[in-house]
Design a protein around this motif. Structure first.
Motif, PDB file in Angstrom:
ATOM      1  N   ASP A  94      30.742 -10.043   5.546  1.00 39.02           N
ATOM      2  CA  ASP A  94      30.039  -8.590   5.868  1.00 39.02           C
ATOM      3  C   ASP A  94      31.172  -7.777   6.287  1.00 39.02           C
ATOM      4  O   ASP A  94      31.046  -6.303   6.396  1.00 39.02           O
ATOM      5  CB  ASP A  94      29.254  -8.728   7.087  1.00 39.02           C
ATOM      6  CG  ASP A  94      27.824  -9.244   6.858  1.00 39.02           C
ATOM      7  OD1 ASP A  94      27.415  -8.858   5.858  1.00 39.02           O
ATOM      8  OD2 ASP A  94      27.218  -9.812   7.758  1.00 39.02           O
ATOM      9  N   VAL A 153      22.382 -12.722  -1.243  1.00 36.56           N
ATOM     10  CA  VAL A 153      22.781 -11.651  -0.834  1.00 36.56           C
ATOM     11  C   VAL A 153      23.500 -10.809  -1.905  1.00 36.56           C
ATOM     12  O   VAL A 153      23.104  -9.563  -2.293  1.00 36.56           O
ATOM     13  CB  VAL A 153      23.783 -11.556   0.468  1.00 36.56           C
ATOM     14  CG1 VAL A 153      24.456 -10.193   0.533  1.00 36.56           C
ATOM     15  CG2 VAL A 153      23.120 -12.037   1.448  1.00 36.56           C
ATOM     16  N   VAL A 370      16.283 -12.367   3.048  1.00 34.44           N
ATOM     17  CA  VAL A 370      17.271 -11.426   2.880  1.00 34.44           C
ATOM     18  C   VAL A 370      16.793  -9.722   3.462  1.00 34.44           C
ATOM     19  O   VAL A 370      17.383  -9.118   3.808  1.00 34.44           O
ATOM     20  CB  VAL A 370      17.391 -11.076   1.308  1.00 34.44           C
ATOM     21  CG1 VAL A 370      18.085  -9.818   0.888  1.00 34.44           C
ATOM     22  CG2 VAL A 370      18.394 -12.385   0.793  1.00 34.44           C
ATOM     23  N   PHE A 373      17.194  -8.295   7.420  1.00 31.51           N
ATOM     24  CA  PHE A 373      18.342  -7.672   8.019  1.00 31.51           C
ATOM     25  C   PHE A 373      18.829  -6.712   7.119  1.00 31.51           C
ATOM     26  O   PHE A 373      19.077  -6.544   5.730  1.00 31.51           O
ATOM     27  CB  PHE A 373      19.457  -8.775   7.786  1.00 31.51           C
ATOM     28  CG  PHE A 373      18.999 -10.196   8.641  1.00 31.51           C
ATOM     29  CD1 PHE A 373      19.129 -10.040  10.016  1.00 31.51           C
ATOM     30  CD2 PHE A 373      18.435 -11.235   7.901  1.00 31.51           C
ATOM     31  CE1 PHE A 373      18.536 -11.091  10.695  1.00 31.51           C
ATOM     32  CE2 PHE A 373      18.207 -12.276   8.439  1.00 31.51           C
ATOM     33  CZ  PHE A 373      18.256 -12.418   9.977  1.00 31.51           C
ATOM     34  N   ARG A 378      23.522  -8.265   6.814  1.00 31.46           N
ATOM     35  CA  ARG A 378      22.935  -9.076   6.160  1.00 31.46           C
ATOM     36  C   ARG A 378      23.334 -10.519   5.846  1.00 31.46           C
ATOM     37  O   ARG A 378      22.561 -11.632   5.860  1.00 31.46           O
ATOM     38  CB  ARG A 378      22.535  -8.375   4.814  1.00 31.46           C
ATOM     39  CG  ARG A 378      21.337  -9.203   4.030  1.00 31.46           C
ATOM     40  CD  ARG A 378      21.028  -8.361   2.496  1.00 31.46           C
ATOM     41  NE  ARG A 378      20.544  -7.244   3.280  1.00 31.46           N
ATOM     42  CZ  ARG A 378      20.518  -6.038   2.643  1.00 31.46           C
ATOM     43  NH1 ARG A 378      21.389  -5.673   1.676  1.00 31.46           N
ATOM     44  NH2 ARG A 378      19.897  -4.996   2.966  1.00 31.46           N
TER      45      ARG A 378
END
Length: 446
Positions: A94, A153, A370, A373, A378
């Motif tokens: 992230d 992701v 998925v 968020f 995420r």
């Protein structure tokens, strides 16, 4: 203030024009699925050779039951390391980028797998052999903890938002294919080599193969690009301004609950219907190992098909309704299958294939998680929810089903039926609340 609580779609200045899947999307999906398959192969191949590994890595005079317990204890250590490895890699995913962690996870799996194939045995280095095996297994667990969430992701932030479910279904099909590949390789190795050859060198081959293929896949993944969503957040300086885990625990409790419940359904489906059922049928119905393993392999192929079909339909009708339908189908079909085969195995393969198709709900579950968020957190949100739930329910499920079997041979059907009801309720909730609406759209992804 913390900016990243906004949905990813809000980062775009104008709504994107919907587009179809492109050749680049197909390349991203195929390379991601290939890497996932090989990484899951590396993770599960240990269990297929647990018997010979136990004899080679523990004292020869150790009781068989104790050797088996310690060998499977090393296997289980991989699950213990999953949440920690997943959260750490997600944290940096992230903050630093999806692709970097996507590459790192497969390297972290390939290196210990290759090293396992080169390890000296107990006869050579004594107690250091099982210790080294344990450490390498924990590295594998850390890698798998980051691979699956990272891959989900990665692909969903590449493809158009309206194809999120199919992207997750394709990747899930690849992960399941890794289990099938492990079973096939183990079958071939055991057919080619006798017991002496297997103990001398044959057991090393699948580990060495997995390590080499992992490095090949890592090389191929070099051609993948960072996700458009993460790139846009970097350019607009809207990445997480604080510890991502702190953000999701404070602001996204609902997403965590939904994701963990969905993961519970996924783990129960895989652990009971695919991993435990062959052994249960051998013990309770008196079927041969060869018969149940053949049926199991065909059921796994049906799971792959089910992942693709459920993902494609979820893009059209929504992941909520499809999760509800597939969950109900799994609960009903497994009840019919297991209760029938206990007394009459005539339709073993046909009924098991139907069960496998509905276990393809594993293609829908990741998309649900998925979408729970926002983009900035995420990876962390999905990884935390998925790995913690998998560690809890993945470990509890075999014990719970085994304990229930003492009082009722149909215990597995009750457990799967319960998860079917949970999936039905969760799917209806997502449909009614509209909380499954994609939060993935960006100018780049479409």
């Amino acid at each position: 203030m913390n900016k990243p609580s906004r949905a990813a779609g809000q980062y775009a200045s104008a709504p994107a024009t919907p587009r179809a899947l492109t050749r680049q999307d197909a390349k991203t999906l195929s390379l991601s699925a290939l890497g996932g398959a090989l990484e899951f192969y590396d993770f599960v191949i240990f269990v297929f050779f647990a018997a010979v590994v136990g004899k080679l890595f523990f004292p020869a005079d150790m009781p068989d039951w104790l050797r088996q317990v310690q060998t499977f204890g090393i296997f289980a250590a991989g699950y213990i390391a999953r949440p920690l490895g997943g959260v750490i890699m997600a944290h940096f995913g992230d903050l630093l980028g999806r692709k970097k962690m996507f590459m790192f996870s497969i390297m972290l799996m390939a290196c210990p797998t290759l090293a396992m194939g080169l390890l000296p045995t107990y006869e050579s280095i004594g107690i250091w052999a099982p210790i080294a095996l344990l450490l390498l297994r924990m590295l594998q667990g850390a890698a798998i903890g980051g691979e699956a969430p990272g891959a989900w992701v990665f692909v969903t932030e590449h493809v158009p938002a309206r194809h999120t479910n199919f992207a997750c279904g394709t990747l899930s099909a690849g992960l399941v294919a890794g289990i099938l590949l492990g079973s096939v390789v183990a079958t071939i190795i055991n057919a080619v080599y006798n017991a002496e050859e297997l103990a001398a060198f044959g057991w090393r081959i699948p580990f060495l193969l997995g390590g080499v293929l992992g490095f090949v896949t890592m090389y191929l993944r070099r051609w993948l690009h960072e996700t458009p969503i993460f790139t846009e957040m970097q350019e607009m300086k809207t990445l997480a301004e604080e510890l991502p885990l702190k953000t999701i625990l404070r602001n996204h409790k609902g997403g965590i609950i939904v994701s963990m419940l969905a993961t519970w359904i996924l783990t129960g489906a895989v652990v009971v219907t695919i991993l435990m059922t062959p052994t249960l049928l051998q013990k309770l119905a008196g079927l041969s190992a060869q018969t149940t393993l053949i049926a199991n392999s065909l059921a796994i192929i049906a799971v792959i098909v089910g992942c693709l079909v459920s993902g494609a339909l979820a893009d059209r009708f929504g992941s909520g309704p499809i999760l509800a339908i597939w969950s109900a189908g799994m609960g009903i079909s497994y009840w019919v299958f297991f209760s029938t085969v206990l007394h009459d195995a005539t339709h073993l393969i046909g009924l098991y294939v139907i069960v496998g198709f509905f276990v393809g709900l594993t293609g829908v579950v990741p998309a649900v998680a998925v979408k729970s968020f926002p983009a900035a957190v995420r990876f962390t949100g999905l990884s935390f929810s998925y790995n913690v739930a998998y560690a809890i329910f993945g470990g509890m499920t075999p014990m719970a089903v085994t304990l229930l079997l003492k009082s009722n041979p149909l215990a597995p059907t009750y457990y799967i039926a319960g998860l079917g009801v949970l999936g039905l309720v969760l799917g209806l909730y997502l449909s009614i609340s509209k909380s499954e609406q994609p939060v993935l759209a960006t100018t780049a992804a479409g």
